[in-house]
Enzyme design. Structure first.
Site, PDB file in Angstrom:
ATOM      1  CG  HIS A  67      -2.167  -0.861   0.770  1.00  0.00           C
ATOM      2  ND1 HIS A  67      -3.160  -0.387  -0.039  1.00  0.00           N
ATOM      3  CD2 HIS A  67      -2.417  -2.159   0.974  1.00  0.00           C
ATOM      4  CE1 HIS A  67      -4.001  -1.370  -0.277  1.00  0.00           C
ATOM      5  NE2 HIS A  67      -3.576  -2.454   0.321  1.00  0.00           N
TER       6      HIS A  67
ATOM      7  CG  ASP B 275      -4.284  -9.291  -3.758  1.00  0.00           C
ATOM      8  OD1 ASP B 275      -3.566  -9.536  -2.777  1.00  0.00           O
ATOM      9  OD2 ASP B 275      -5.161  -8.411  -3.750  1.00  0.00           O
TER      10      ASP B 275
ATOM     11  CD  GLU C  71      -7.683  -8.884  -6.830  1.00  0.00           C
ATOM     12  OE1 GLU C  71      -6.924  -8.046  -6.347  1.00  0.00           O
ATOM     13  OE2 GLU C  71      -8.851  -9.057  -6.454  1.00  0.00           O
TER      14      GLU C  71
ATOM     15  CB  CYS D 255      -6.426  -2.420 -12.428  1.00  0.00           C
ATOM     16  SG  CYS D 255      -7.012  -3.771 -11.404  1.00  0.00           S
TER      17      CYS D 255
HETATM   18  C1  PEP Z   1      -4.246  -6.039  -7.106  1.00  0.00           C
HETATM   19  O1  PEP Z   1      -4.301  -6.913  -6.235  1.00  0.00           O
HETATM   20  O2  PEP Z   1      -3.431  -6.042  -8.046  1.00  0.00           O
HETATM   21  C2  PEP Z   1      -5.159  -4.885  -7.039  1.00  0.00           C
HETATM   22  C3  PEP Z   1      -5.238  -4.032  -8.037  1.00  0.00           C
HETATM   23  O3  PEP Z   1      -5.880  -4.721  -5.898  1.00  0.00           O
HETATM   24  P1  PEP Z   1      -5.260  -4.162  -4.508  1.00  0.00           P
HETATM   25  O4  PEP Z   1      -3.859  -3.752  -4.769  1.00  0.00           O
HETATM   26  O5  PEP Z   1      -6.127  -3.038  -4.088  1.00  0.00           O
HETATM   27  O6  PEP Z   1      -5.392  -5.368  -3.640  1.00  0.00           O
HETATM   28 MG    MG Z   2      -6.016  -6.974  -4.920  1.00  0.00          MG
END
Ligand code: PEP
Ligand code: MG
Length: 561
Positions: free
Chosen positions: A186, A439, A415, A486
């Protein structure tokens, strides 16, 4: 002499400024006995720390005004509660240090509050904050939580959770450095969203002294301690030159022979929209709605509040595409009212779509809010579910969307490796796929994305991850549907070229990365992107994959120049 530390660069650019540490949440002072003769000195230290913290809270209340002032003043009173202070003194008199006396006296008071009915139990978090502040002052360590600073600074932390970062003032944070966290953590995501340079997985980050001047290079991963003025000027000039060159690139995403790859922004809410527009995002490829739920982790935001926030984002992209992800709670994004507290392994537990299916009222409220927010707008709304494992998950989600009366395309995030392997089955239920490579890497390599020491396995260039991406993209092509990326992989310009070669149909990333990806993609034809993808997949490691793609592409670029 300037010392250089090396981590993983995750958000481009150079930040130069003083280090401020994110304070640790819980400080437990050692329970060593002190000689009785030292008690008066310790009591005086405790008294002085309490008074200083109370004065600081009152001063911050005066600055903040309004409701915040009332809360801070109540905290200042708590700090000076006479009974609490008497208990601290008693504990010191029988051998506690000042910090341990404060810690234990507050713990006893906390237990009383917690059992004294709903209203007082709600003050426990405020009491903990006061205790942490007094103990931090006595121990000479940074205050817990976001640094108190009026001057811009470079934030150093072990790692950053979404709840911490929600409190950051973006006008003061020049960049991030964390000891933990991989390229998909994050901290990395937030840095890209804020458009500030960041380095993660930097060994020794938490030991760099507060106030040290550092230069953070978010591309190379280098962090220079006390760089000379000359070096600082050189770095600033190079960064400005690069920024100006990038600003010159504009227009929709495409390869040099015109193959369109829409470049979309990842946003966490209306606050991220200006940066998305400034960087020329063609829409939103991932609206992470959980940020809306972080304000009060005890309950979901009301339907009205959700409608308002969603509408602000949807209005910003008239005629554009906005992909909203249904709430992704759990694991690295826990919410008190939804996430079980006792899971042995939260990343493999009830999270994402699983949480929504167990709490249908939360999902229905959100989907209804989205339907209302989009009413009357020309936007192309798409809604996707996080953490889809199989066809049944996709079917359940699509049915929930229909029940809520949503006039939108429904999609599934890929994911979990099972979803990539059986993407064709999932596409029988939904209209598009979006690869969450953060993920997907975590689950493919059994490597927690929050653990910096595993950054090697979180590297999105890993050929096994590229294979899974290819599998999902091939399935989408066979079904005549779209498959975007994404996850953070999309923000690496060279990897974006490879993803295009693998058949991915759109790329969504933190807005600040869009110009980098746009200008790199525009250098190569689709056939060249495919050659780079083949070369990368033919290797056995992330480093080899990166080098192979680089080699193939440099050959093309040199030839054309
Ligand atoms: C991911 O897991 O790549 C994703 C875009 O979701 P997050 O990073 O919010 O888990
Ligand atoms: Mg994710």
């Amino acid at each position: 002499m300037t010392k250089t530390l090396r981590g993983v660069g995750v958000s481009h650019g150079v930040a130069i400024g003083q280090v401020r540490h994110m304070g640790t949440a819980v400080l437990e002072p050692p329970a060593t006995q002190i000689p009785t003769a030292d008690a008066p000195r310790e009591q005086a230290r405790a008294q002085a720390a309490v008074e200083a913290v109370a004065a600081d809270l009152t001063a911050r209340g005066n600055l903040a005004g309004g409701e915040a002032q009332a809360v801070l003043e109540a905290q200042a009173l708590m700090a000076q509660d006479p009974e609490l202070m008497a208990d601290v003194s008693r504990r010191i008199a029988v051998g506690s240090s000042a910090e341990r006396g404060v810690y234990d006296a507050f713990a006893a008071y906390r237990a009383l509050l917690a059992s004294a009915g709903e209203y007082l139990a709600g003050r426990v978090a405020d009491l903990d904050d006061v205790r942490n502040r007094i103990v931090a002052r006595l121990m000479g360590v940074p205050m817990p939580g976001v640094p108190d600073s009026d001057e811009p600074y470079v934030l150093f932390a072990r790692d950053l959770a979404p709840a911490d970062t929600a409190l950051l003032d973006p006008t003061l944070v020049l960049g991030f450095v964390t000891e933990e966290g991989g390229p998909t953590s994050h901290s990395a995501i937030l840095a890209r969203a804020m458009g500030v340079p960041a380095v993660v997985a930097l060994p020794g980050a938490t030991e760099v002294a507060e106030g040290t001047v550092v230069a953070v290079d978010g591309s190379s991963g280098d962090v220079l301690l006390e760089p000379s003025q000359e070096k600082q000027d050189e770095l600033r000039a190079a960064a400005a030159e690069r920024k100006a060159a990038l600003a010159a690139s504009s227009g929709p995403g495409r390869t040099s022979d015109g193959h369109r790859v829409p470049l979309l922004a990842n946003v966490g809410g209306p606050a991220d929209v200006p940066a998305a527009l400034e960087n020329g995002a063609e829409g939103v490829g991932l609206f992470r709605t959980e940020f809306l739920f972080l304000d009060d982790s005890a309950k979901a935001p009301s339907e009205e509040k959700q409608v308002e926030a969603y509408r602000k984002v949807l209005e910003a992209f008239p005629e554009g595409r906005v992909v909203v992800r249904a709430l992704d709670a759990g694991a690295d994004k826990p919410l008190d009212f939804l996430t079980p507290a006792d899971e042995p392994n939260p990343a493999l537990g009830v999270r994402g779509l699983r949480t929504l299916l167990e709490n249908p009222e939360v999902m229905q409220t959100q989907l209804r809010a989205l339907a209302r927010a989009a009413e009357g707008l020309p936007v192309h709304l798409e809604v996707m579910a996080p953490m889809v494992a199989d066809r049944k998950d996709a079917k359940d989600f699509a049915e929930a969307c229909r029940r809520a009366g949503l006039d939108a395309k429904f999609g599934a995030m890929v994911e979990i490796p099972s979803a990539a392997l059986r993407a064709r089955a999932i596409l029988q239920e939904v209209e598009f796929l979006s690869l969450g490579t953060n993920d997907l890497a975590q689950y493919t390599f059994a490597a927690d994305r929050q653990v910096g020491a595993l950054a090697r396995l979180q590297d999105p260039w890993q050929p096994a991850l590229l294979d899974l991406i290819a599998s999902a993209a091939d399935a989408a092509q066979a079904e005549g549907k779209s498959c975007g990326v994404c996850g953070e992989a999309a923000s690496d310009p060279l990897l974006a070229v490879v993803l295009t070669g693998l058949g991915v149909t759109s790329l969504s990333m933190g807005a600040a990365s869009i110009p980098y990806v746009r200008s790199t993609l525009a250098k190569y034809t689709l056939a060249q992107c495919r050659r780079a993808a083949e070369a990368a997949r033919a290797t056995d490691s992330a480093e080899e994959a990166r080098a192979a793609a680089q080699q193939v592409l440099s050959g093309f670029y040199v030839q054309r120049c």
